[in-house]
Structures are given as C-alpha cells and as structure tokens.
Design an enzyme around this catalytic site. Sequence first.
Site, PDB file in Angstrom:
ATOM      1  N   ALA A  69       6.670 -10.925  -5.016  1.00 54.97           N
ATOM      2  CA  ALA A  69       6.001 -11.222  -6.285  1.00 54.97           C
ATOM      3  C   ALA A  69       5.337  -9.962  -6.819  1.00 54.97           C
ATOM      4  CB  ALA A  69       4.964 -12.317  -6.073  1.00 54.97           C
ATOM      5  N   GLU A 120      12.485 -15.887  -0.561  1.00 52.71           N
ATOM      6  CA  GLU A 120      12.539 -17.301  -0.981  1.00 52.71           C
ATOM      7  C   GLU A 120      13.709 -17.528  -1.953  1.00 52.71           C
ATOM      8  OE1 GLU A 120       8.126 -19.133  -0.883  1.00 52.71           O
ATOM      9  OE2 GLU A 120       8.212 -17.137  -1.751  1.00 52.71           O
ATOM     10  N   GLU A 140       3.316 -13.129   3.141  1.00 56.73           N
ATOM     11  CA  GLU A 140       2.191 -13.550   2.299  1.00 56.73           C
ATOM     12  C   GLU A 140       0.854 -13.669   3.027  1.00 56.73           C
ATOM     13  OE1 GLU A 140       5.849 -15.027   0.081  1.00 56.73           O
ATOM     14  OE2 GLU A 140       5.237 -14.741   2.164  1.00 56.73           O
ATOM     15  N   ASP A 297      -4.932  -0.036  -2.330  1.00 51.98           N
ATOM     16  CA  ASP A 297      -3.988   0.787  -1.572  1.00 51.98           C
ATOM     17  C   ASP A 297      -2.927   1.372  -2.508  1.00 51.98           C
ATOM     18  OD1 ASP A 297      -2.991   1.767   0.991  1.00 51.98           O
ATOM     19  OD2 ASP A 297      -1.294   0.447   0.647  1.00 51.98           O
ATOM     20  N   ASP A 344      -2.742  27.613  21.356  1.00 55.40           N
ATOM     21  CA  ASP A 344      -4.010  27.511  22.090  1.00 55.40           C
ATOM     22  C   ASP A 344      -4.293  28.871  22.721  1.00 55.40           C
ATOM     23  OD1 ASP A 344      -5.621  24.739  23.007  1.00 55.40           O
ATOM     24  OD2 ASP A 344      -6.088  26.509  24.193  1.00 55.40           O
ATOM     25  N   VAL A 402     -12.909  23.255  18.837  1.00 54.99           N
ATOM     26  CA  VAL A 402     -14.155  22.510  19.070  1.00 54.99           C
ATOM     27  C   VAL A 402     -15.035  22.449  17.820  1.00 54.99           C
ATOM     28  CG1 VAL A 402     -14.246  22.894  21.563  1.00 54.99           C
ATOM     29  CG2 VAL A 402     -15.282  24.565  20.013  1.00 54.99           C
ATOM     30  N   TYR A 660      -9.607   2.019   6.416  1.00 54.16           N
ATOM     31  CA  TYR A 660      -8.660   2.798   7.214  1.00 54.16           C
ATOM     32  C   TYR A 660      -9.342   3.711   8.228  1.00 54.16           C
ATOM     33  CZ  TYR A 660      -4.733   1.457   4.165  1.00 54.16           C
ATOM     34  OH  TYR A 660      -3.765   0.760   3.503  1.00 54.16           O
TER      35      TYR A 660
END
Length: 715
Positions: A69, A120, A140, A297, A344, A402, A660
């Site tokens: 829809a 549907e 839905e 959203d 790193d 850090v 979120y």
Amino acid sequence: MIYEGKAITVKEIDGGIAQLNFDLQGESVNKFNRLTIEELGAAADTLKSRKDLKGLVVTSSKDSFIVGADITEFTELFAGSEEDLVANNLKANEVFSTIEDLPFPTVTAINGIALGGGFEMCLATDYRVMAPKAKVGLPEVKLGIFPGFGGTVRLSRLVGVDNAVEWICGGTENRADAALKVGAVDAVVEADKLVEAAVAIINQCNEGKLDNNARREEKKGKIKLNAMESMMAFEISKAFVGGKAGRNYPAPVEAIKTMQKHAGMTRDKAIEVEAKGFAKMAKTNVAACLVGLFLNDQALKKKASAWEKEASKVNLAAVLGAGIMGGGVAFQSALKGTPIIMKDINQDGIKLGLNEAKKLLSKRVAKGKMDAGQMGDVLNNITPTLNYGDFKNVDLVVEAVVENPKVKDAVLRETEDAVREDAILTSNTSTISINLLAKNLKRPENFCGMHFFNPVHMMPLVEVIRGEKTSDRAIATTVAYAKAMGKTPVVVNDCPGFLVNRVLFPYFGGFAALVRDGADFQQIDKVMEKFGWPMGPAYLLDVVGMDTAKHANEVMAEGFPERMKADFTSAIDVMFENKRYGQKNAKGFYKYEEDKKGKPKKVVDEETYKLIQPVVSDKKDFEEDDIIARMMIPLCLETVRCLEDGIVEAPADADMGLIYGIGFPPFRGGALRYIDDMGVAAFVELADKYAELGPLYAPTEKLREMAKTGKKFFG
C-alpha cells in the site's frame, strides 16, 4: 487495448488471454494508492463484462511486482473513524473479490517483491507463478496493523492456519522456495518464462487438466478444520505469538483472533470480520507511531539520497585501529563490497581485528547466509597493514583509535600527511568535539565525524558529524559510504555527545538520582523494560561499560555543566571506583556468567547493594509512573534542546537517531512523538512537577510557548 489507465493497462495477448499489467506512471515502484485501486476496479469490471476471454495473466513492468500500500496515505486514512476505515477496506475488497470471481482462470506472474497489498493481489487470482529471486509476504504487523485486503482470509485457507500465522504474525518476506513449499505459490520459473508459464496454466485449466474453480472455492470457503482442531491451532498460536510480541505490540495476536473469528465463515463474511479487526488496529497509538516511524525513515533515506548526488566515490576505504570496533567497521565495509585497509600499530591489534571479522563471517556461514567461498571473498576485501604504504589510493579513512583527544589528534595529523589531498578523514568518536579534533588539521574541510554504534554489524545508525569547517563534499561522501555499508546515516552538528550520547546521558542522570533517592536499580530496570526499552538503564550501563560511561559523562558535564554536572556521588561512580566495569569484566550492577551459547547472562549480585549503600538514601518504593517520568523527562527535554540548538535538522532526524542508536521503544515513535502523544502542555505540566530535581527537568522557553499555542512537533 481492453483498458488503459495511469497505473494499469489491460490488453489481449495470444489465444484470447488478457494481460493486466501494473506500471504506475511517475513512480519507480508499483504501490496500491487510491488511483491504483480505482483503476483496478475499473479494469476488473471491464474484464467481467467480456464474454470472449479465456483467461487472465497479471504482471508488472517494474523490477518489483507491487511493494504494498502507499503508506503516505495512511496518516490521513487512519485519522478517520473506525466506521470509515471499515467502509474503505470493504470497498477495496470488492475490487479484489471481482478479480477472484472473473469467469475464467487467473494467474499472477510474480517477477519481484510482492508485499502487503501486492501479495494480497496475488492471492486473489487462482494461481501464482514466481521468479526465483522474488519475495512475497504480508509485513503489515511491522506498522501495528495486519492485512486488510483479504490477506488473513485467503492465506489461512490456502496454506493452512499454522503457516498463515507464521507469515502474518512474523511479517516475514519469504523467498520463492519457502513460498512454494507451503503452497503460497504454484510454480517457480525464471523471470523471462513467467508469462509463458502462466499462459500454460490457463490452457491446462481450459483443457480440464487443472480445476481452477475447485481451487477458487477452497480459497473462498471455510477453513478446513473441525471445532477442536481449530481451537487448538488458534489458542496455541495466540499464546506463542503473544509471548514473543509482548503487550506493546497488539497486532500479531489480533490478527490470530481475527482469523479465529472468520475461520467458520465464507469469503464475504470473513472479509467483513477482517475489515473490523484492521480498523480497530489502525486506530491504535501503536499503529500511528509505527506508521510515523516508517515515514520518518523514508524522509531520512530521502535526505541521504540527496547527499549521495554530491558525494565523491569511495572505491577504497581505510580504518585506523584494528580492535573490536575497527574489525567491525572493516567487516561491514568488506561485506557490503567496499575494499578496506585495516591499519594498526602492532600485530596483536591486526590479529584482534581480523579475528572479529572472521568470527562474524563464520556465523553467517553457520547460518547458511553465505558459503566458505563467499567468506573468503569478503576477507580478501580486508587488507591488514602496519604502515601507511597504500594510503595514497584511499578515498575515505575511519579513525577508530582510543577515545583520547591527544591520541586521536596525533593519528589524524599523521594520516592526513599519508593520504591524497582530496581524501576524506573521519573520526569514529562518541564524545570528542569534531571542531577540537579539526584544529590541527591542514584540511579541516575534508574532516567530519563518523560515529558507529557497537556492535557495528548490528546497529543500524551512523552519526555523521559536521564541524564548523566541514565541507558539503565531506558530509556527502561520508553519508554515501555509510549507506553503502548498509547503515542509516543521520547528519548532526558538532556538540558534546552529538545527538545520541547527549540525549542518553540525561537519562542516565535520571537513573543515578533515582538510585540516590532510594529506588532499587532492579525495579528501575524492570519498569523501563516494561515501558519498551530493550534493556533497563543499569543493564545498559553494564553493556556500555562503566569506564566508557564515566568518560562520556565527564565530557557531558564539562559541555553542559548547568544541567549535567552532578553534585553527588552516584552509584555509577561507585561501580567505576570498584572496577566493576560491567560485561567487559563480568561484574557491574549485575554479575555475568556464560550461558550455554557462551553469551554473558546477567545474575543478581548482592555485593552491588553493599557497595552502593553509602551513596543511597533509605530504600523507598516508587510508583511505576514516577520512575518512568523521572527517567523519560530528562531524555525528552534534551532531545528538544538538540532540535532547538540546530544539532539536528528536523524532529524526524532526532527520533530516528534515538530509535536506531539506543533502542528507544519503536512503538512509541521517538522522544518528540512521545511528547506529542502526551500533549506538549501535559508534558510541560508533568516536567514542572519534578522541578525540584534540577535543570534536567526544566522545559525550554520554546517548549512552554508550544504548550500555550497548542503546537506539535509532527503534523
């Protein structure tokens, strides 16, 4: 041409068979808006009157079949009365029933996604053929409602009660193999062979090899269970689904009750029952909040898409710091297809980051989401390194070392010298000012914040933080990269804690004061979990880590001393001083033991009560409403301030950031919608009752003005 509209056309194809095709003009997808339903009704009436047709194939010209829809119409629709909603549904259902009753065999060719009203529509025809990559379902319940175009009626008769309950109450999107297995579709064929397969089914019906009328009557009849079987199936389902959905999400259980009510009815009476149940759910506040959430959203996605147009391409990324966070960022980037260098300063760090990526990938292999070869491909997208050798080819860097301004400053300056002049530098900081970190950079316009939430692979939010000198290109490129990683980016302006942590720490402040005043932290956790949070504040602090919380709290207290500087020693301080850091060292407010799956399980620890006794008043029983008010008012007011201070652009950005980022209860829609639902005037009045608790509970002047003039944040 038999019928021609703006969303639907009907033409005759070979051998007297009609093709009804969905192709909504001016839209990238097909959806059931008012226009489409009106045209479907007109097309169905035209088809009904034709005596020369032998069958109907339903198709789509879009990549998806019909996505469902048009949810943008829901707000206005749901504002009407229950009677209007029932009437609206029954009118739409007449159209679907006309399709179902056509005097010739009907088949839908499902080429792509068919969800909600789209599925549907498929259920209204006698047969369904489906492409291997298509998906079908009735989602839905995710909007606080359940199917209203005959979905609960037709699906329960087609695939049986158990399968219908699973599909409808889970709101799942189901793949072709799963749909074929339960009988929701009749065949799976390649997309380019769908129409051919549909025509073959129609021909078999006309030759008497298939009985489409028997199939049709089964769908329109009663559910084939005796009274005892029916009671057992529905009662067990209600208990199971109710336990999973919880009391805050009524739609799944209501869907089962509706199916139970119409189980012994034929189609038209059953559809009336469905329409009444649908209307009842559509009028709940949960549906209003979840529909609002969906629209927020969409608004957020629209903003991200607008930024994408200005973005530079990120073909190669890099992450600095290969710990759990860096490993998570590397995994997510590589998984979604952007190669990434993971740097790193020592081999142990590299090992930790790679192990994190391997662990996450192994889980996907174990769950059947990918095979070993695909896992290898993703790992090949991660290049570990101890130096800046390949950084000249990097388009965007995520610094994840850090949380210390001096360390970050040194690493960022060093990196800036190693990358191209147009490369974007970002810092995954949760609290440190972007303006502060930009001070010593040569190209501050290419620098912004990119705050991921832990665990990176699960948390959908990324805060993209704009500093005073950040360029639009830097924001656009970072937003686009976050989207490419499968994340939802929210653009915020720089301030201590940005949006999410700035709002979260007044909530923790409310918690600390409650415990000081004699509330039991376990009771607070239970009340806030019942309110809808995934975990209570004490448990959340244990998960975040007391050392992290203490550091962030100090940043907030320095940034907003008038509100966030506490004048008492809190239970959080006591936990920190006693090195009870939470899950990371197995003791915080709770103790943590490994469960059978090796995950930390919280256990009550009486030692906590002894430790916090010196900073707590005499134990006092608080009413649930009192606890909720003292926890929620500071959080909501800080969200209001973030909007007023321009930290976020719109109410939708703020609410989606909280949902979120920290798991704000989705069925409540977000902090600003929560104020709207209570009424701004009622919220201000409630806050004033707690004025003696200090500035965290003081409404802003603008909010008081809104209360007087009857304004709302939404609509």
